[in-house]
Scaffold this motif. Structure first.
Motif, PDB file in Angstrom:
ATOM      1  N   VAL A 118       0.846  -1.198   0.000  1.00  0.00           N
ATOM      2  CA  VAL A 118       0.000   0.000   0.000  1.00  0.00           C
ATOM      3  C   VAL A 118       0.880   1.245   0.000  1.00  0.00           C
ATOM      4  O   VAL A 118       1.885   1.314   0.705  1.00  0.00           O
ATOM      5  N   GLY A 119       0.490   2.210  -0.813  1.00  0.00           N
ATOM      6  CA  GLY A 119       1.254   3.452  -0.907  1.00  0.00           C
ATOM      7  C   GLY A 119       0.677   4.343  -1.986  1.00  0.00           C
ATOM      8  O   GLY A 119      -0.513   4.250  -2.306  1.00  0.00           O
ATOM      9  N   SER A 120       1.496   5.217  -2.539  1.00  0.00           N
ATOM     10  CA  SER A 120       1.011   6.111  -3.586  1.00  0.00           C
ATOM     11  C   SER A 120       2.181   6.606  -4.423  1.00  0.00           C
ATOM     12  O   SER A 120       3.339   6.551  -3.992  1.00  0.00           O
ATOM     13  N   ALA A 121       1.847   7.074  -5.631  1.00  0.00           N
ATOM     14  CA  ALA A 121       2.874   7.517  -6.569  1.00  0.00           C
ATOM     15  C   ALA A 121       2.403   8.768  -7.301  1.00  0.00           C
ATOM     16  O   ALA A 121       1.204   8.959  -7.528  1.00  0.00           O
ATOM     17  N   GLU A 122       3.363   9.613  -7.661  1.00  0.00           N
ATOM     18  CA  GLU A 122       3.061  10.822  -8.437  1.00  0.00           C
ATOM     19  C   GLU A 122       4.223  11.091  -9.376  1.00  0.00           C
ATOM     20  O   GLU A 122       5.388  11.044  -8.950  1.00  0.00           O
ATOM     21  N   GLU A 123       3.928  11.360 -10.646  1.00  0.00           N
ATOM     22  CA  GLU A 123       4.979  11.626 -11.619  1.00  0.00           C
ATOM     23  C   GLU A 123       5.190  13.124 -11.813  1.00  0.00           C
ATOM     24  O   GLU A 123       4.288  13.933 -11.564  1.00  0.00           O
ATOM     25  N   PHE A 124       6.382  13.490 -12.291  1.00  0.00           N
ATOM     26  CA  PHE A 124       6.670  14.870 -12.704  1.00  0.00           C
ATOM     27  C   PHE A 124       6.611  14.918 -14.221  1.00  0.00           C
ATOM     28  O   PHE A 124       7.174  14.057 -14.909  1.00  0.00           O
ATOM     29  N   SER A 125       5.919  15.903 -14.759  1.00  0.00           N
ATOM     30  CA  SER A 125       5.791  16.057 -16.214  1.00  0.00           C
ATOM     31  C   SER A 125       5.557  17.536 -16.496  1.00  0.00           C
ATOM     32  O   SER A 125       5.275  18.319 -15.573  1.00  0.00           O
ATOM     33  N   PRO A 126       5.655  17.956 -17.753  1.00  0.00           N
ATOM     34  CA  PRO A 126       5.322  19.348 -18.067  1.00  0.00           C
ATOM     35  C   PRO A 126       3.907  19.710 -17.606  1.00  0.00           C
ATOM     36  O   PRO A 126       3.661  20.849 -17.197  1.00  0.00           O
ATOM     37  N   HIS A 127       3.006  18.747 -17.656  1.00  0.00           N
ATOM     38  CA  HIS A 127       1.621  19.002 -17.256  1.00  0.00           C
ATOM     39  C   HIS A 127       1.525  19.332 -15.773  1.00  0.00           C
ATOM     40  O   HIS A 127       0.871  20.303 -15.369  1.00  0.00           O
ATOM     41  N   SER A 160       7.458   7.874  -5.229  1.00  0.00           N
ATOM     42  CA  SER A 160       6.514   6.891  -4.687  1.00  0.00           C
ATOM     43  C   SER A 160       7.043   6.380  -3.356  1.00  0.00           C
ATOM     44  O   SER A 160       8.250   6.403  -3.100  1.00  0.00           O
ATOM     45  N   ALA A 161       6.124   5.952  -2.515  1.00  0.00           N
ATOM     46  CA  ALA A 161       6.472   5.256  -1.276  1.00  0.00           C
ATOM     47  C   ALA A 161       5.443   4.158  -1.079  1.00  0.00           C
ATOM     48  O   ALA A 161       4.235   4.406  -1.181  1.00  0.00           O
ATOM     49  N   VAL A 162       5.925   2.941  -0.853  1.00  0.00           N
ATOM     50  CA  VAL A 162       5.052   1.775  -0.731  1.00  0.00           C
ATOM     51  C   VAL A 162       5.449   0.981   0.514  1.00  0.00           C
ATOM     52  O   VAL A 162       6.649   0.828   0.807  1.00  0.00           O
ATOM     53  N   PHE A 163       4.444   0.463   1.215  1.00  0.00           N
ATOM     54  CA  PHE A 163       4.666  -0.246   2.484  1.00  0.00           C
ATOM     55  C   PHE A 163       4.033  -1.640   2.416  1.00  0.00           C
ATOM     56  O   PHE A 163       2.929  -1.792   1.881  1.00  0.00           O
ATOM     57  N   VAL A 164       4.713  -2.627   2.984  1.00  0.00           N
ATOM     58  CA  VAL A 164       4.120  -3.957   3.160  1.00  0.00           C
ATOM     59  C   VAL A 164       3.367  -3.938   4.475  1.00  0.00           C
ATOM     60  O   VAL A 164       3.969  -3.709   5.534  1.00  0.00           O
ATOM     61  N   VAL A 165       2.052  -4.144   4.426  1.00  0.00           N
ATOM     62  CA  VAL A 165       1.255  -4.114   5.656  1.00  0.00           C
ATOM     63  C   VAL A 165       0.575  -5.465   5.871  1.00  0.00           C
ATOM     64  O   VAL A 165       0.138  -6.117   4.932  1.00  0.00           O
ATOM     65  N   GLU A 166       0.516  -5.846   7.142  1.00  0.00           N
ATOM     66  CA  GLU A 166      -0.112  -7.110   7.548  1.00  0.00           C
ATOM     67  C   GLU A 166      -0.838  -6.877   8.863  1.00  0.00           C
ATOM     68  O   GLU A 166      -0.686  -5.827   9.494  1.00  0.00           O
ATOM     69  N   ASN A 167      -1.606  -7.879   9.299  1.00  0.00           N
ATOM     70  CA  ASN A 167      -2.243  -7.811  10.604  1.00  0.00           C
ATOM     71  C   ASN A 167      -1.167  -7.848  11.691  1.00  0.00           C
ATOM     72  O   ASN A 167      -0.346  -8.768  11.736  1.00  0.00           O
ATOM     73  N   GLY A 196       1.521  12.075   1.304  1.00  0.00           N
ATOM     74  CA  GLY A 196       1.220  11.418   2.570  1.00  0.00           C
ATOM     75  C   GLY A 196       2.083  10.190   2.798  1.00  0.00           C
ATOM     76  O   GLY A 196       2.576   9.954   3.913  1.00  0.00           O
ATOM     77  N   SER A 197       2.298   9.404   1.749  1.00  0.00           N
ATOM     78  CA  SER A 197       3.131   8.203   1.882  1.00  0.00           C
ATOM     79  C   SER A 197       4.584   8.565   2.142  1.00  0.00           C
ATOM     80  O   SER A 197       5.273   7.900   2.923  1.00  0.00           O
ATOM     81  N   LEU A 198       5.067   9.625   1.483  1.00  0.00           N
ATOM     82  CA  LEU A 198       6.454  10.042   1.710  1.00  0.00           C
ATOM     83  C   LEU A 198       6.629  10.624   3.106  1.00  0.00           C
ATOM     84  O   LEU A 198       7.701  10.490   3.716  1.00  0.00           O
TER      85      LEU A 198
END
Length: 392
Positions: A204-213, A235-242, A342-344
């Motif tokens: 679980v995590g999130s990603a964002e790209e850099f572009s001219p847009h 991006s930052a991604v985490f392995v989550v478990e119970n 938020g993930s970072l």
């Protein structure tokens, strides 16, 4: 990890333990550093991820510097086979997932891949890929002569879907579109999936790209803001478990996510006040986590020099936790990364724990505020880890 740190919760807050996620590994891709260990070192040394982006794209950019990676190529990390058509957002998300799996002691096998899934947050997927594809349909000889291989890059769930295919994960696969709130919303979604028995483990995590847009959008929206943090990507991604199951197996997590709360209030300057809403959100998260405000050591904020959003976050934090709590501004290291923010921020807190046993058991909060009045807060408790070690 010391014995005190891994002692199970004996406070009797059964609802807290049932809702607790364990983070057992994490991966980061930013202009500051790639990978949890390098990210931890870079933050400890106070480096900046600000880079010269002149010539990064054929199109003109509004500014010469950004927290972006001009030389980033996913094939340098994952090889050429199967990666040539990935858009930038997918590349960042997939590499973050791969690094997170490399960082955990949980192994993907045929026995667990059906219960191991992915939840990724985004703003709108790859805006550049979607725009380029749409442009090709207008400029080509015939609309149907666009390259069909590029179509998957135009949908928001491309990163989560391609990552699951690449890593062989057949469990829950979801994309949460939430802008600045995407990271915490994805974490909350993952918590619910595991609590309800739909998955045993999730990336679980999130990603964002850099572009001219994204660069021009940010420039047009916030160019007048003095002290604004420049736009970034990552991006930052985490392995989550119970968490209870992780401890029962004799494993030790990097952190436990004790609560995640989100809410929607008025946009800046409108009612209901989002600052008061964030204070309420933090309060609800602390009560659910059975943590007193005085126990919170630090808050990782999304502050990025945009006055009307920073004001909401400052008022909410001071109302809920007081003015003296230590604020960690992750954007100063990695830039304004929108859905990845938020993930970072969470990754920055984990970096603080990784090499510092004196912080074992310390409680921190992550906060997010979006321009449309969305607010969120997560409460976590972290521990250090010797390099590559998951055993207490």
């Amino acid at each position: 990890m010391n014995a005190t740190a891994i002692t199970p919760d004996t406070t009797g807050h059964r609802d807290v333990r049932e809702n607790t996620l364990a983070i057992t590994g994490w991966g980061v891709v930013t202009s500051l550093a790639i990978g949890a260990e390098e990210f931890t070192t870079a933050i400890g040394e106070g480096r900046s991820g600000l880079r010269d982006v002149t010539g990064m794209f054929d199109e003109e950019l509004p500014e010469h510097e950004a927290f972006a990676m001009p030389d980033f190529k996913v094939r340098d990390h994952l090889g050429r086979k199967g990666t040539s058509f990935f858009d930038r957002s997918t590349s960042l998300g997939l590499l973050g997932c791969t690094l997170a799996l490399d960082d955990t002691d949980l192994t993907v096998t045929d026995d667990n891949r059906d219960r191991f899934g992915i939840v990724l947050g985004t703003t709108a997927g790859s805006i550049k890929a979607t725009s380029d594809y749409s442009r090709e349909t207008l400029e080509g000889d015939k609309p149907f002569r666009v390259n069909p291989v590029l179509f998957p890059n135009t949908v928001m769930n491309c990163a989560a879907g391609q990552s699951a295919i690449w890593l062989g994960l057949k469990g829950v696969n979801a994309t949460v579109a939430g802008g600045r709130l995407a990271g915490l919303s994805a974490l909350r979604y993952a918590r619910n999936q595991i609590r309800r028995g739909y998955a045993d483990a999730l990336l679980v995590g999130s990603a964002e790209e850099f572009s001219p847009h994204t660069a021009w959008f940010s420039h047009r929206q916030h160019a007048a803001e003095e002290g604004r943090v420049k736009v970034g990507e990552g991006s930052a991604v985490f392995v989550v478990e119970n968490a209870e199951e992780v401890r029962a197996q004799g494993r030790t997590p990097d952190a436990e996510v004790l609560a995640v709360e989100v809410g929607t209030y008025g946009a800046p300057g409108r009612e209901p006040d989002a600052g008061a809403g964030l204070a309420d959100c933090i309060g609800r998260a602390l009560r659910r986590a059975a943590v007193e405000p005085s126990q919170v050591r630090a808050v990782a904020t999304g502050e990025s020099g945009i006055a009307r959003l920073d004001d909401i976050e400052r008022r909410g934090i001071e109302s809920a936790l007081g003015a003296e709590v230590w604020r960690v501004r992750a954007s100063e290291w990695v830039g304004e990364c929108q859905s990845a923010s938020g993930s970072l921020q969470l990754a920055a807190l984990l970096a603080g724990h990784r090499g510092h046993p004196e912080l074992d058991g310390a409680v921190s909060v992550v906060t997010s505020v979006s321009p449309d009045g969305g607010v969120g807060a997560a409460v976590l408790r972290g521990w250090h880890r010797a390099r590559g070690d998951h055993r207490g």
